[in-house]
Design an enzyme around this catalytic site. Structure first.
Site, PDB file in Angstrom:
ATOM      1  N   CYS A 347      71.599  29.616  19.830  1.00 22.30           N
ATOM      2  CA  CYS A 347      71.191  28.523  20.726  1.00 22.30           C
ATOM      3  C   CYS A 347      71.894  27.185  20.447  1.00 22.30           C
ATOM      4  O   CYS A 347      72.426  26.579  21.375  1.00 22.30           O
ATOM      5  CB  CYS A 347      69.684  28.322  20.698  1.00 22.30           C
ATOM      6  SG  CYS A 347      68.734  29.720  20.127  1.00 22.30           S
ATOM      7  N   ARG A 376      70.546  37.455   9.566  1.00 21.01           N
ATOM      8  CA  ARG A 376      69.206  37.090   9.107  1.00 21.01           C
ATOM      9  C   ARG A 376      68.925  37.734   7.756  1.00 21.01           C
ATOM     10  O   ARG A 376      69.300  38.884   7.522  1.00 21.01           O
ATOM     11  CB  ARG A 376      68.152  37.503  10.129  1.00 21.01           C
ATOM     12  CG  ARG A 376      68.325  36.685  11.419  1.00 21.01           C
ATOM     13  CD  ARG A 376      67.223  36.885  12.411  1.00 21.01           C
ATOM     14  NE  ARG A 376      67.621  36.238  13.671  1.00 21.01           N
ATOM     15  CZ  ARG A 376      67.013  36.441  14.827  1.00 21.01           C
ATOM     16  NH1 ARG A 376      65.968  37.251  14.892  1.00 21.01           N
ATOM     17  NH2 ARG A 376      67.426  35.824  15.916  1.00 21.01           N
ATOM     18  N   GLN A 394      73.636  39.694  19.481  1.00 21.43           N
ATOM     19  CA  GLN A 394      72.745  39.562  20.633  1.00 21.43           C
ATOM     20  C   GLN A 394      73.571  39.429  21.898  1.00 21.43           C
ATOM     21  O   GLN A 394      74.612  38.779  21.878  1.00 21.43           O
ATOM     22  CB  GLN A 394      71.902  38.285  20.512  1.00 21.43           C
ATOM     23  CG  GLN A 394      70.842  38.324  19.460  1.00 21.43           C
ATOM     24  CD  GLN A 394      70.110  36.992  19.402  1.00 21.43           C
ATOM     25  OE1 GLN A 394      70.710  35.922  19.507  1.00 21.43           O
ATOM     26  NE2 GLN A 394      68.799  37.044  19.238  1.00 21.43           N
ATOM     27  N   ASP A 396      73.260  37.349  24.196  1.00 17.47           N
ATOM     28  CA  ASP A 396      72.463  36.141  24.331  1.00 17.47           C
ATOM     29  C   ASP A 396      72.934  35.326  25.532  1.00 17.47           C
ATOM     30  O   ASP A 396      74.097  35.411  25.919  1.00 17.47           O
ATOM     31  CB  ASP A 396      72.656  35.311  23.055  1.00 17.47           C
ATOM     32  CG  ASP A 396      71.446  34.476  22.733  1.00 17.47           C
ATOM     33  OD1 ASP A 396      70.494  34.482  23.531  1.00 17.47           O
ATOM     34  OD2 ASP A 396      71.460  33.810  21.685  1.00 17.47           O
ATOM     35  N   HIS A 398      71.959  31.265  27.430  1.00 16.58           N
ATOM     36  CA  HIS A 398      71.104  30.083  27.569  1.00 16.58           C
ATOM     37  C   HIS A 398      71.387  29.461  28.914  1.00 16.58           C
ATOM     38  O   HIS A 398      72.547  29.295  29.287  1.00 16.58           O
ATOM     39  CB  HIS A 398      71.355  29.110  26.423  1.00 16.58           C
ATOM     40  CG  HIS A 398      70.926  29.677  25.108  1.00 16.58           C
ATOM     41  ND1 HIS A 398      71.784  30.383  24.309  1.00 16.58           N
ATOM     42  CD2 HIS A 398      69.712  29.720  24.511  1.00 16.58           C
ATOM     43  CE1 HIS A 398      71.117  30.820  23.247  1.00 16.58           C
ATOM     44  NE2 HIS A 398      69.859  30.436  23.342  1.00 16.58           N
ATOM     45  N   LYS A 482      56.858  33.065  27.002  1.00 17.46           N
ATOM     46  CA  LYS A 482      57.966  34.008  27.194  1.00 17.46           C
ATOM     47  C   LYS A 482      57.511  35.273  27.905  1.00 17.46           C
ATOM     48  O   LYS A 482      56.322  35.595  27.935  1.00 17.46           O
ATOM     49  CB  LYS A 482      58.576  34.382  25.847  1.00 17.46           C
ATOM     50  CG  LYS A 482      57.570  35.012  24.889  1.00 17.46           C
ATOM     51  CD  LYS A 482      58.228  35.531  23.625  1.00 17.46           C
ATOM     52  CE  LYS A 482      57.192  36.180  22.717  1.00 17.46           C
ATOM     53  NZ  LYS A 482      57.768  36.911  21.603  1.00 17.46           N
ATOM     54  N   HIS A 528      66.110  30.722  27.066  1.00 21.80           N
ATOM     55  CA  HIS A 528      66.849  31.688  26.241  1.00 21.80           C
ATOM     56  C   HIS A 528      66.579  33.050  26.853  1.00 21.80           C
ATOM     57  O   HIS A 528      65.443  33.347  27.194  1.00 21.80           O
ATOM     58  CB  HIS A 528      66.319  31.812  24.813  1.00 21.80           C
ATOM     59  CG  HIS A 528      66.109  30.557  24.073  1.00 21.80           C
ATOM     60  ND1 HIS A 528      66.847  30.229  22.971  1.00 21.80           N
ATOM     61  CD2 HIS A 528      65.208  29.556  24.225  1.00 21.80           C
ATOM     62  CE1 HIS A 528      66.420  29.090  22.481  1.00 21.80           C
ATOM     63  NE2 HIS A 528      65.424  28.660  23.215  1.00 21.80           N
TER      64      HIS A 528
HETATM   65 ZN   LIG Z   1      68.387  30.974  22.074  1.00 18.56          ZN
END
Ligand SMILES: [Zn+2]
Ligand SMILES: [Zn+2]
Length: 657
Positions: A347, A376, A394, A396, A398, A482, A528
């Site tokens: 992010c 992680r 990911q 991912d 945004h 979410k 996200h």
């Molecule tokens: Zn994010």
């Protein structure tokens, strides 16, 4: 004796003489229910059946709600009680054992409960049947679960006397003035626990011990190492048998085993646990996942970005990750007096791209997508094949948008998710909307107004597509509500994959702005979203869903070319080259083996199509085609086969028929 007014659920009130136990009261209200009940709620408070009702307040009837079998609450009581039985058996067999904690597990598809123990001599898998047998012996003696309330000092003394240092720590840190402890009378077991529990061990009939794993006290690697004994329990033997069967099926599909058999991926201890090596065949599947995604991102107006894996430590302080997420992050590393940290999320980097220029409302929405690799610091005990790892990518994205467009953006994310999951063969879903609810812990950021607006945008997006969902209170992220989408796989297991999340926090922390129609600066909204979730985990789910037998477009080897004799090797090589040039993933088997062995091998590798070539095929310039599940489907020209196979791939067909 006093009179007490009692009532079963919302039924009529009845007067009984007190004091009276919940079990006796239930017997007076409804004999059948009394026989079945495992525990109860009395005016909303969870209690044992042995709980005594002795007075009533304000003349209102005492409301008794039995906890019954076949409910989630009942399963919780049953499994938690079975964990106690497990601890009792271990103590009985291995005196001197130190006990940790032993909760019920209701969400984990693999286990139903565990107990953490330190036995005088470390346990092995061979001990599990012995412990289970002792559990059965104790259960058949019909011993009572008895609760006692004692002072904290008394509890400390009891556990010190029994040399249970971990229980002492728990009582010390979690116990109030008065502490509740549970015995299984007639066994050496005593636990610091709030309950409730079943009234006696006779209620426990269908249980099983499953496996052993390593664990740390308090989940902390600096604390003593323990052994975790996993088991499960159900209300009936039939339920347990059915579950064991599904588990066996799950084991056959275990992605770690299939991953090895099909040479898809590996995890190598000498490089580090939780780090995934995608082999060429796994890589072929990964490429198909990425190709699908990139095609769709382009069509749907996303910009593909690439960002670093590491950033200055200050960034993670600004983003709040150091504050809220430090445990999951790898420690900082230093270069020329500047500290850096590996990214646990993408992010802040996408925010960096947003902030690199000024934006007007006309530029929004901006959708940045990345196959972003994150790291992680998961503890080794929690790692599991591809499902839980330390390094993962990911899919991912945004989305930065205005309040006016947020609803349609969320709707688009959900549609995108269903299209993607459907393309990979998932057609059963469960949707969860996680909201703040009536939380009072203060852990949630953002104003009530923001939460109301965000939740209504999510609900409107779900309603517009007429999607059924479960609303889950108190499960939102601390920065916003979410939507999670779980898929059901081929054997009925649910996997959480897609997530679409609102964020009030980061736009605020990074002071994001756009210039509105009014020429004034405004704060954009941020979403996200990840659809696959993580590429590694989705790959694992995919392997188990298909048990390695991937549809044509995903199969790592799509066509096996199998010459019957060496005489046709030249022709086989030519066919192989032609198919590769046509874009297929092909393996030609030139081994000096019988054709039966070659077919068996391709079958084991779950290759969708086999081309069996002998003298006749060479003469006629044809191929004899075998399909993985249907067997022989006929002789055809190479171009006819290519046309058929290409159609399956181009359509991303899920079956070959
Ligand atoms: Zn994010
Ligand atoms: Zn307990």
């Amino acid at each position: 004796m006093s009179e007490i007014n009692i009532q079963l659920n919302d039924g009529p009130a009845a007067q009984v003489g007190g004091p009276i136990t919940v079990a006796e009261a239930l017997k007076k209200l409804d004999r059948d229910t009394a026989k079945q009940a495992l525990a109860a709620r009395v005016n909303g408070r969870e209690v044992d059946l042995a709980f005594t009702l002795d007075e009533q307040q304000n003349g209102e009837p005492v409301k008794i709600e039995p906890v019954l079998p076949e409910t989630l609450e009942g399963l919780d009581v049953l499994r938690h009680s079975t964990a106690h039985l497990l601890a009792a058996a271990v103590l009985d067999l291995f005196p001197g054992t130190k006990l940790g904690i032993g909760p019920a597990l209701l969400e984990d598809p693999r286990y139903g409960y565990f107990y953490d123990v330190i036995t005088p001599v470390a346990l092995t898998e061979a001990d599990l049947p012995v412990i289970e047998k002792r559990m059965r012996q104790i259960a058949s003696r019909n011993l009572s679960y008895r609760r006692e309330e004692i002072s904290k000092a008394e509890a400390m003394r009891v556990f010190q006397e029994r040399d249970e240092p971990l229980k002492c720590q728990l009582v010390d840190s979690k116990g109030g003035e008065i502490v509740s402890v549970y015995y299984i009378d007639g066994s050496p077991f005593i636990d610091f626990c709030m309950g409730p529990h079943v009234p006696n061990t006779n209620k426990l009939k269908a249980f099983k011990l499953l496996s052993l794993a390593g664990a740390y006290w308090m989940g902390d690697a600096a604390q003593p190492q323990m052994q975790r004994i996993y088991g499960t329990a159900f209300f009936t033997q039939d339920q347990l048998d059915a579950w064991m069967k599904q588990r066996e099926e799950a084991e056959k599909r275990d992605h770690r085993r299939i991953g090895k058999e099909l040479d898809l991926f590996s995890i190598q201890e000498q490089y580090g646990q939780g780090l995934i090596f995608w082999h060429p065949k796994g890589g072929a599947i990964r490429r198909e996942m990425e190709d699908y995604l990139r095609e769709e991102l382009g069509k749907r107006g996303y910009g593909l970005v690439f960002t670093p894996h590491i950033a200055k430590r200050e960034l993670w302080q600004t983003s709040g990750h150091e504050e809220n997420y430090a445990d999951a992050m790898f420690a900082p590393t230093e270069l020329e007096e500047t500290q850096f940290r590996l990214k646990p999320m993408n992010c802040p980097f996408h925010i960096g791209i947003y902030k690199s220029a000024q934006h007007s409302y006309r530029d929004l929405p901006l959708r940045y997508a990345e196959l972003g690799t994150c790291y992680r610091a998961e503890l080794s005990g929690t790692l599991h094949g591809l499902m839980r790892v330390r390094g993962f990518t990911q899919d991912d994205a945004h989305i930065f948008c205005t309040p006016e467009t947020v609803r349609s953006e969320i709707g688009d994310c959900i549609r995108f998710a269903f299209d993607l999951l459907g393309a990979f063969g998932f057609d059963k879903f469960k949707i969860e909307l996680s909201v703040k609810g009536s939380d009072t812990t203060g852990k949630y950021l953002g104003s009530d107004d923001q939460w109301v607006h965000a939740e209504s945008a999510l609900v409107a997006a779900l309603d517009a597509q007429q999607l059924a969902y479960d609303r889950i209170e108190g499960e939102a992220a601390f920065y916003g509500p979410k939507i999670d989408i779980k898929v059901e796989d081929a054997i009925g297991r649910l996997w959480q994959l897609t997530t679409v999340q609102f964020d009030f926090n980061l736009p605020e922390r990074f002071e994001l702005e756009y210039i509105g129609e009014d020429n004034k600066p405004h704060r954009p909204l941020m979403i996200h979203r990840a659809l696959f979730g993580s590429m590694e985990r989705f790959f694992g789910v995919l392997i188990e869903h298909y048990a390695g037998a991937f549809p044509m477009w995903l199969a790592p080897v799509q066509i096996a070319v199998l010459p019957i004799t060496d005489r046709v090797n030249d022709y086989a090589a030519r066919v192989g080259t032609e198919l590769r040039n046509a874009g297929f993933r092909v393996e030609t088997n030139f081994k000096g083996e019988k054709i039966g062995a070659k077919i068996r091998d391709a079958q084991m590798q779950k290759v969708p199509f086999m081309l069996v070539l002998g003298d006749r095929e060479v003469e006629q310039e044809m191929v004899a085609v075998r399909e993985r599940t249907q067997g022989d489907i006929g002789v055809m020209s190479i171009s006819d086969f290519v046309e058929m196979a290409r159609k399956l791939v181009n359509l991303r067909a899920l079956t070959n028929t």
